[in-house]
Design a protein around this motif. Structure first.
Motif: not given
Length: 264
Positions: A56-62
């Motif tokens: 998960t990109a850069h540990g961020r999700f929305r």
């Protein structure tokens, strides 16, 4: 109690499956006719990837209007979920079947439950994962990361599959969003199979094993000398951001895979 005593063993004929609920509910061993098929070690075997798969990109999700941050356990990204680092509880156990669960908790920001089931026969194994919410809907993924031994008795495995596309991989190891014609290996890449995952591993004169799933995504990883990985999953790497699948109070996320084998 030692870690070996905590393991659960299922059997069908001369096939034995060993599950380690304390160590991420991973399969620590799959022996067919006395031959171990999985790479051994606490990090290997076959572990569940949940509630997300791959990076998960850069540990961020929305989710909606909220941006969540996950620990960067594979900097600069968060990889493979929390299930593999969690102790699971036994829901039921029989001779050739078992089920386990754990409740989602920090660092995952939503409340819910994950259940994994195992069904063993003399010529196959079916694995299932279900992710349920205790309240709010949230995006999630689920899948498996098996480490199959590259060589059995000196015979190296051959991989065979027919993918409709390959997710182009960027320098950051994440899909760029472009779909390309499948390239030759070695791979650390995600492929699309709209008719369902279907990948064959053949150890000449020993065993032919086929990994299938109704889901269309599979990651192939064969860059290590000791093992090859065929990872059916419910979405592509970084899918929490690019292809979110919502777990809702009336619709859990469910995925299954079957490994079937023929002795050669």
């Amino acid at each position: 109690m030692s870690s070996s005593e905590k393991k659960v063993r299922l059997s069908a004929g001369d096939v034995e499956l060993t599950i380690d609920p304390v160590n991420g509910c991973r399969i620590s061993g799959l022996s067919v006719g006395g031959t171990e098929l999985l790479r051994q070690g606490d990090r290997y075997g076959c572990f569940p990837m949940v509630p997300w798969c791959g990076r998960t990109a850069h540990g961020r999700f929305r989710s909606g209007g909220t941006v969540h941050e996950l620990p960067l356990n594979s900097p600069p990204h968060a990889i493979h979920g929390t299930g593999r680092d969690t102790s699971w509880r036994t829901a039921r156990q029989e001779t050739a079947e078992a089920a386990f669960y754990y409740d989602l908790a920090d660092p995952w920001p939503y409340a819910g439950r994950v259940t994994q089931t195992f069904e063993l026969t003399e010529d196959g194994l079916t694995l299932s994962l279900a992710v349920e919410t205790y309240g709010d809907s949230f995006p999630a993924q689920a899948g498996w990361h098996p480490w199959f031994r590259r060589s059995l008795d000196g015979r190296d495995v051959a991989l065979s599959f027919d993918a409709a596309w390959q997710e182009e991989r960027g320098a950051d190891h994440l899909p760029t969003g472009n779909r390309i014609d499948p390239l030759p290996g070695p791979w650390d890449d995600c492929f699309g199979m709209p008719e369902g995952v279907d990948v064959k591993l053949t150890w000449p004169e020993r065993l032919e094993l086929t990994v299938t799933s109704r889901d269309e995504w599979v990651v192939i990883y064969d860059e290590q000398e000791e093992a090859v990985c065929v990872e059916p999953q419910s979405g592509p790497p970084n899918g929490l951001n690019t292809a979110p699948r919502l777990v809702t109070p009336i619709e859990p996320l469910e995925i299954s895979t079957t490994w079937s084998w023929v002795r050669l």
